[in-house]
Design a protein around this motif. Structure first.
Motif, PDB file in Angstrom:
ATOM      1  N   ARG A  52      39.376 -48.333 -17.061  1.00 60.83           N
ATOM      2  CA  ARG A  52      38.563 -48.325 -15.847  1.00 60.83           C
ATOM      3  C   ARG A  52      38.937 -47.180 -14.911  1.00 60.83           C
ATOM      4  NH1 ARG A  52      38.269 -53.813 -12.565  1.00 60.83           N
ATOM      5  NH2 ARG A  52      37.248 -54.401 -14.515  1.00 60.83           N
ATOM      6  N   GLU A  53      40.233 -46.861 -14.831  1.00 61.15           N
ATOM      7  CA  GLU A  53      40.640 -45.805 -13.912  1.00 61.15           C
ATOM      8  C   GLU A  53      40.084 -44.437 -14.306  1.00 61.15           C
ATOM      9  OE1 GLU A  53      44.586 -46.920 -16.114  1.00 61.15           O
ATOM     10  OE2 GLU A  53      42.768 -47.955 -15.439  1.00 61.15           O
ATOM     11  N   ASP A  54      39.647 -44.302 -15.567  1.00 59.07           N
ATOM     12  CA  ASP A  54      39.045 -43.033 -15.985  1.00 59.07           C
ATOM     13  C   ASP A  54      37.695 -42.793 -15.309  1.00 59.07           C
ATOM     14  OD1 ASP A  54      41.050 -42.160 -17.874  1.00 59.07           O
ATOM     15  OD2 ASP A  54      40.375 -43.771 -19.185  1.00 59.07           O
ATOM     16  N   LEU A  55      37.094 -43.851 -14.773  1.00 55.54           N
ATOM     17  CA  LEU A  55      35.800 -43.719 -14.107  1.00 55.54           C
ATOM     18  C   LEU A  55      35.930 -43.388 -12.627  1.00 55.54           C
ATOM     19  CD1 LEU A  55      33.780 -46.721 -15.609  1.00 55.54           C
ATOM     20  CD2 LEU A  55      34.128 -44.436 -16.532  1.00 55.54           C
ATOM     21  N   ARG A  56      37.177 -43.398 -12.155  1.00 56.15           N
ATOM     22  CA  ARG A  56      37.394 -43.178 -10.725  1.00 56.15           C
ATOM     23  C   ARG A  56      36.821 -41.830 -10.289  1.00 56.15           C
ATOM     24  NH1 ARG A  56      42.867 -43.595 -10.544  1.00 56.15           N
ATOM     25  NH2 ARG A  56      42.681 -45.868 -10.619  1.00 56.15           N
ATOM     26  N   ASP A  57      36.041 -41.838  -9.238  1.00 56.05           N
ATOM     27  CA  ASP A  57      35.454 -40.646  -8.607  1.00 56.05           C
ATOM     28  C   ASP A  57      34.339 -39.994  -9.429  1.00 56.05           C
ATOM     29  OD1 ASP A  57      37.251 -40.895  -6.463  1.00 56.05           O
ATOM     30  OD2 ASP A  57      38.774 -39.714  -7.506  1.00 56.05           O
ATOM     31  N   LEU A  58      33.931 -40.605 -10.548  1.00 52.59           N
ATOM     32  CA  LEU A  58      32.786 -40.056 -11.274  1.00 52.59           C
ATOM     33  C   LEU A  58      31.504 -40.359 -10.509  1.00 52.59           C
ATOM     34  CD1 LEU A  58      33.506 -40.845 -15.037  1.00 52.59           C
ATOM     35  CD2 LEU A  58      33.875 -38.724 -13.800  1.00 52.59           C
ATOM     36  N   PRO A  59      30.584 -39.388 -10.391  1.00 50.73           N
ATOM     37  CA  PRO A  59      29.367 -39.599  -9.591  1.00 50.73           C
ATOM     38  C   PRO A  59      28.476 -40.711 -10.124  1.00 50.73           C
ATOM     39  CG  PRO A  59      29.248 -37.534 -10.804  1.00 50.73           C
ATOM     40  CD  PRO A  59      30.650 -38.022 -10.933  1.00 50.73           C
ATOM     41  N   ALA A  60      28.552 -40.984 -11.435  1.00 55.56           N
ATOM     42  CA  ALA A  60      27.692 -42.023 -11.996  1.00 55.56           C
ATOM     43  C   ALA A  60      27.992 -43.385 -11.408  1.00 55.56           C
ATOM     44  CB  ALA A  60      27.859 -42.064 -13.515  1.00 55.56           C
ATOM     45  N   SER A  61      29.237 -43.601 -11.030  1.00 58.04           N
ATOM     46  CA  SER A  61      29.612 -44.904 -10.477  1.00 58.04           C
ATOM     47  C   SER A  61      29.116 -45.088  -9.049  1.00 58.04           C
ATOM     48  CB  SER A  61      31.138 -45.059 -10.518  1.00 58.04           C
ATOM     49  OG  SER A  61      31.764 -44.054  -9.712  1.00 58.04           O
ATOM     50  N   LYS A  62      28.581 -44.033  -8.463  1.00 58.49           N
ATOM     51  CA  LYS A  62      28.151 -44.097  -7.065  1.00 58.49           C
ATOM     52  C   LYS A  62      26.636 -43.995  -6.909  1.00 58.49           C
ATOM     53  CE  LYS A  62      32.443 -41.732  -5.733  1.00 58.49           C
ATOM     54  NZ  LYS A  62      33.016 -40.525  -5.112  1.00 58.49           N
ATOM     55  N   SER A  63      25.915 -43.943  -8.031  1.00 59.64           N
ATOM     56  CA  SER A  63      24.466 -43.791  -7.918  1.00 59.64           C
ATOM     57  C   SER A  63      23.766 -44.789  -8.831  1.00 59.64           C
ATOM     58  CB  SER A  63      24.043 -42.360  -8.299  1.00 59.64           C
ATOM     59  OG  SER A  63      24.371 -42.084  -9.652  1.00 59.64           O
ATOM     60  N   ALA A  64      22.529 -45.081  -8.492  1.00 59.64           N
ATOM     61  CA  ALA A  64      21.700 -46.004  -9.275  1.00 59.64           C
ATOM     62  C   ALA A  64      20.636 -45.204 -10.018  1.00 59.64           C
ATOM     63  CB  ALA A  64      21.046 -47.021  -8.341  1.00 59.64           C
ATOM     64  N   PRO A  65      19.975 -45.799 -10.993  1.00 61.90           N
ATOM     65  CA  PRO A  65      18.874 -45.100 -11.672  1.00 61.90           C
ATOM     66  C   PRO A  65      17.823 -44.633 -10.674  1.00 61.90           C
ATOM     67  CG  PRO A  65      19.465 -47.076 -12.876  1.00 61.90           C
ATOM     68  CD  PRO A  65      20.237 -47.125 -11.592  1.00 61.90           C
ATOM     69  N   GLY A  66      17.340 -43.426 -10.875  1.00 59.64           N
ATOM     70  CA  GLY A  66      16.327 -42.869  -9.987  1.00 59.64           C
ATOM     71  C   GLY A  66      16.882 -42.241  -8.731  1.00 59.64           C
ATOM     72  N   GLU A  67      18.216 -42.206  -8.581  1.00 62.94           N
ATOM     73  CA  GLU A  67      18.847 -41.614  -7.403  1.00 62.94           C
ATOM     74  C   GLU A  67      19.567 -40.330  -7.783  1.00 62.94           C
ATOM     75  OE1 GLU A  67      21.476 -44.361  -5.533  1.00 62.94           O
ATOM     76  OE2 GLU A  67      19.885 -45.734  -4.915  1.00 62.94           O
ATOM     77  N   PHE A  68      19.557 -39.363  -6.880  1.00 65.03           N
ATOM     78  CA  PHE A  68      20.277 -38.108  -7.071  1.00 65.03           C
ATOM     79  C   PHE A  68      21.759 -38.410  -7.314  1.00 65.03           C
ATOM     80  CE2 PHE A  68      22.578 -34.373  -5.630  1.00 65.03           C
ATOM     81  CZ  PHE A  68      21.834 -33.332  -6.162  1.00 65.03           C
ATOM     82  N   PRO A  69      22.422 -37.748  -8.257  1.00 59.73           N
ATOM     83  CA  PRO A  69      22.000 -36.596  -9.077  1.00 59.73           C
ATOM     84  C   PRO A  69      21.364 -36.977 -10.415  1.00 59.73           C
ATOM     85  CG  PRO A  69      24.333 -36.908  -9.372  1.00 59.73           C
ATOM     86  CD  PRO A  69      23.886 -37.979  -8.405  1.00 59.73           C
ATOM     87  N   TYR A  70      20.822 -38.186 -10.511  1.00 60.93           N
ATOM     88  CA  TYR A  70      19.995 -38.606 -11.656  1.00 60.93           C
ATOM     89  C   TYR A  70      20.751 -38.698 -12.989  1.00 60.93           C
ATOM     90  CZ  TYR A  70      16.545 -37.378  -8.145  1.00 60.93           C
ATOM     91  OH  TYR A  70      15.841 -37.275  -6.978  1.00 60.93           O
ATOM     92  N   ILE A  71      22.059 -38.884 -12.931  1.00 56.23           N
ATOM     93  CA  ILE A  71      22.801 -39.107 -14.182  1.00 56.23           C
ATOM     94  C   ILE A  71      22.260 -40.342 -14.879  1.00 56.23           C
ATOM     95  CG2 ILE A  71      25.060 -39.569 -15.196  1.00 56.23           C
ATOM     96  CD1 ILE A  71      26.341 -38.183 -12.865  1.00 56.23           C
ATOM     97  N   ARG A  72      21.998 -41.385 -14.088  1.00 55.59           N
ATOM     98  CA  ARG A  72      21.568 -42.659 -14.655  1.00 55.59           C
ATOM     99  C   ARG A  72      20.157 -42.570 -15.230  1.00 55.59           C
ATOM    100  NH1 ARG A  72      23.702 -47.190 -12.724  1.00 55.59           N
ATOM    101  NH2 ARG A  72      22.724 -48.012 -14.608  1.00 55.59           N
ATOM    102  N   SER A  73      19.258 -41.953 -14.501  1.00 57.37           N
ATOM    103  CA  SER A  73      17.872 -41.811 -14.945  1.00 57.37           C
ATOM    104  C   SER A  73      17.080 -41.074 -13.876  1.00 57.37           C
ATOM    105  CB  SER A  73      17.233 -43.183 -15.202  1.00 57.37           C
ATOM    106  OG  SER A  73      15.883 -43.041 -15.599  1.00 57.37           O
ATOM    107  N   THR A  74      15.976 -40.449 -14.297  1.00 56.36           N
ATOM    108  CA  THR A  74      15.078 -39.829 -13.325  1.00 56.36           C
ATOM    109  C   THR A  74      13.933 -40.758 -12.948  1.00 56.36           C
ATOM    110  OG1 THR A  74      13.797 -38.842 -15.114  1.00 56.36           O
ATOM    111  CG2 THR A  74      15.563 -37.491 -14.159  1.00 56.36           C
ATOM    112  N   ARG A  75      13.894 -41.938 -13.579  1.00 52.45           N
ATOM    113  CA  ARG A  75      12.786 -42.852 -13.332  1.00 52.45           C
ATOM    114  C   ARG A  75      13.290 -44.297 -13.390  1.00 52.45           C
ATOM    115  NH1 ARG A  75      12.895 -40.972 -18.517  1.00 52.45           N
ATOM    116  NH2 ARG A  75      12.310 -42.405 -20.206  1.00 52.45           N
ATOM    117  N   TYR A  76      12.405 -45.240 -13.103  1.00 56.88           N
ATOM    118  CA  TYR A  76      12.797 -46.651 -13.041  1.00 56.88           C
ATOM    119  C   TYR A  76      12.337 -47.412 -14.277  1.00 56.88           C
ATOM    120  CZ  TYR A  76      13.655 -45.253  -8.249  1.00 56.88           C
ATOM    121  OH  TYR A  76      14.119 -44.605  -7.143  1.00 56.88           O
TER     122      TYR A  76
END
Length: 622
Positions: A52-76
């Motif tokens: 779990r600590e490997d995910l610390r500070d990764l931007p994906a953990s701070k954004s939802a799908p459809g939110e910048f910077p769109y790692i999760r997804s560009t759409r819903y």
């Protein structure tokens, strides 16, 4: 309700240090980095476990799908468009095929346009009875005809009252395609690109600037290379057009990334996530006001041709299926699955139907469209996303420092870099460090083929004469299996292929293991194999080999016993057969002194060895 907090209190978490201590103990002195850490071809280390600590500070953990910077997804939604490309001899035939596949699950059509089809009249025939507002429509033509294609499409829409604003799809204009595919420099690429962009202003949903990164994938590039080069390519087009007076929004909404899908399942998932992230950051670097819709990448994906094979071709189905899964889980916008026979034949109804259904199974039965970014939170995939993004970004910055993508393409340095990777991967295939099932490992011994008919998947359909243009190195699209296939096709063209006789003797386990290894080895060249359960003496084995008209005798035994059996074999040698030792025994030097030349083992260059045998047997055996 059970108190789960209290339950887990009985199982305190272990620290990474405690896990490492346990692993180090179990390794019994073997180095951790050497035994368990994989140095990927992409240029970074892959650990045997993540936490779990490997995910610390990764931007994906701070954004939802459809939110910048769109790692999760560009759409819903994770539903993608199922594309099939149509190759036909006439607009009527293409239209018939289009209507047929639209009733069988296809939601994106790709028409391979011939020069004579580019007119409003031909489009009326081509698009008859197709409801354009319900599907995506894509046209591939010679890049010099892109403006004419757009003019014809506009005339067609005006004539038949088609709403141009609802037309969705693309015209495949690929800046630098000539340099990459034909090895021809086009000095006026920017002028041509501007004309194409101007011509599409009445089609707000049509993509016309194609970043065809699948060229790099099909030329054997590594994943990070493909992504880094794609970003540099798109950035150069973007910046050059902005300098010419186009707005960022106008350019970005016309860009479409066409990625390849390689066999590395998890890394490919991560690649598509990293592409969304990096492209969003590139767009946002022009100002915070661009962190919205304009920063969303549009990704099409096509299964790889680099790892497709002529022999044991149904294995291609396994390759394309896992590749399609990677792209689907990675969240692409549309996808093309190539038919399993596309590299050696014109795909028929069966192979086209199977390719189409491979996507439909993922959608309708596996429900891959129901979950957005299913890799989110996976310690491994999230870390891979970060590692691939960082390495691709390094490649991107290096190209920028050297003058940009256009300069690198027109000088040939980018093509040279990718082609060098192609050569490295061909070497890896030759050494079986990279496996192509059915080609350099576990071939189908009974399979024989005639010389293949080229498939219909072409990189261009241009009839323009480029002979006067300056030459530059083009990409090398030779598939990973091509060298082995050349060997085997040469064997299949003979009436009497070389006969390999396994002289199995001595230690039961070792002779069986080595005869199996040797059979797998020589089977890659399509030689006829004669295996045996074992002989009581070398003399008995040699007599049987000569009786079977063997061309190659492979001594299969244990390393210790070779010191005894190999000299006996050499004494019985009549000079009619090539003698081979299956293994790399400690007594090899002594065996070489008495005349043994051929030793096959796990570190052998399989391709080079088989090429040497082909030169001995096939030059006079046709």
């Amino acid at each position: 309700m059970k108190d789960t907090k209290r339950f887990f209190a009985d199982f305190p978490p272990n620290t990474k240090e405690e896990w490492m201590a346990k692993i180090t103990t179990d390794l019994k002195g073997a180095p951790f980095d050497k035994k368990l850490v994989w140095r990927s071809p992409e240029g970074f280390n892959v650990q045997p476990f993540y936490r779990r600590e490997d995910l610390r500070d990764l931007p994906a953990s701070k954004s939802a799908p459809g939110e910048f910077p769109y790692i999760r997804s560009t759409r819903y939604s994770n539903e993608w468009l199922v594309r099939e490309d149509i190759f036909a001899s006439s607009p009527e035939e293409a239209n018939e095929r289009a209507l047929y596949i639209l009733n069988r699950g296809v939601t994106s059509l790709g028409f391979q346009m011939k020069d004579g089809w580019i007119s409003a009249k031909s489009l009326n025939t081509l698009l008859k009875d197709i409801e354009l507002s319900a599907i995506e429509i894509n046209f591939s033509c010679c890049i010099s005809k892109a403006v004419a294609m757009l003019s014809a499409l506009e005339e067609y829409c005006d004539t038949y009252y088609i709403n141009k604003e609802t037309l969705s799809g693309s015209i495949d204009y690929v800046p630098f395609k000539r340099e990459l595919v034909r090895g021809k420099i086009t000095p006026n690429w920017l002028k041509e690109t501007k004309e194409v962009l101007h011509a599409t202003r009445n089609f707000p949903q049509m993509k016309v600037l194609m970043i065809s990164a699948h060229y790099f994938s099909n030329a054997g590039s590594y994943i990070t290379q493909e992504l880094g080069l794609a970003l540099s390519w798109a950035t150069d087009v973007l910046d050059s057009l902005i300098e010419e007076g186009f707005s960022l929004e106008e350019i970005a909404q016309r860009l479409k990334f066409n990625f390849g899908i390689g066999p590395n399942y998890f890394m490919e998932i991560a690649k598509f996530r990293a592409a969304r992230w990096l492209w969003a950051e590139i767009i946002a670097s022009h100002g915070d006001q661009y962190k919205g819709e304009v920063a969303k990448i549009h990704q099409h994906a096509t299964t790889s041709t680099w790892n497709m094979t002529l022999y044991d071709p149904h294995v291609n189905l396994l390759r394309t299926q896992t590749e399609a899964m990677s792209a689907a889980l990675g969240g692409v916008d549309s996808m093309t699955v190539l038919p399993f026979d596309t590299t050696y034949a014109i795909p028929d109804d069966f192979s086209l139907r199977i390719a189409r259904n491979q996507q439909l199974l993922l959608l309708e039965e596996s429900h891959f469209d129901k979950v957005i970014d299913p890799g989110a939170g996976s310690y491994y995939i999230e870390t891979l996303t970060k590692e691939i993004a960082e390495k691709a970004w390094e490649i991107f910055l290096t190209i920028e420092e050297e003058g940009g993508f256009a300069k690198g393409i027109q000088s040939g340095t980018i093509q040279q870099t990718v082609n060098e990777t192609n050569r490295k991967r061909h070497t890896a295939v030759a050494l079986r460090k990279e496996t192509l099932l059915g080609t350099n490992e576990f071939p189908n011994f009974s399979e024989r083929k005639e010389v293949a008919t080229p498939g219909n998947k072409k990189h261009h359909s241009c009839s323009v004469d480029h002979s006067k243009e300056e030459d530059v190195e083009a990409l090398n699209f030779s598939r990973g299996a091509s060298d082995f296939e050349a060997l085997r096709l040469a064997t299949d063209s003979t009436t009497t292929p070389p006969i390999v006789f396994m002289l199995t003797i001595g230690n039961l386990a070792m002779r069986l293991a080595r005869s199996q290894f040797a059979g797998n080895f020589f089977g890659c060249a399509g030689y006829k194999l004669i295996d045996n359960l074992g002989f009581d003496s070398v003399e008995e084995g040699v007599k049987e080999a000569l009786k079977k008209n063997a061309n190659i005798i492979v001594l299969c035994s244990s390393d210790e016993e070779y010191a005894e059996y190999a000299p006996e074999l050499k004494k019985l040698d009549t000079g009619n057969c090539q003698l081979v030792i299956a293994g790399n025994p400690a007594c090899r030097e002594e065996l070489e002194k008495i005349g043994f030349k051929h030793f096959i083992h796990v570190k052998s260059d399989v391709l080079e060895t088989l090429q040497s045998f082909n030169s001995l047997f096939l030059s006079t055996n046709k």
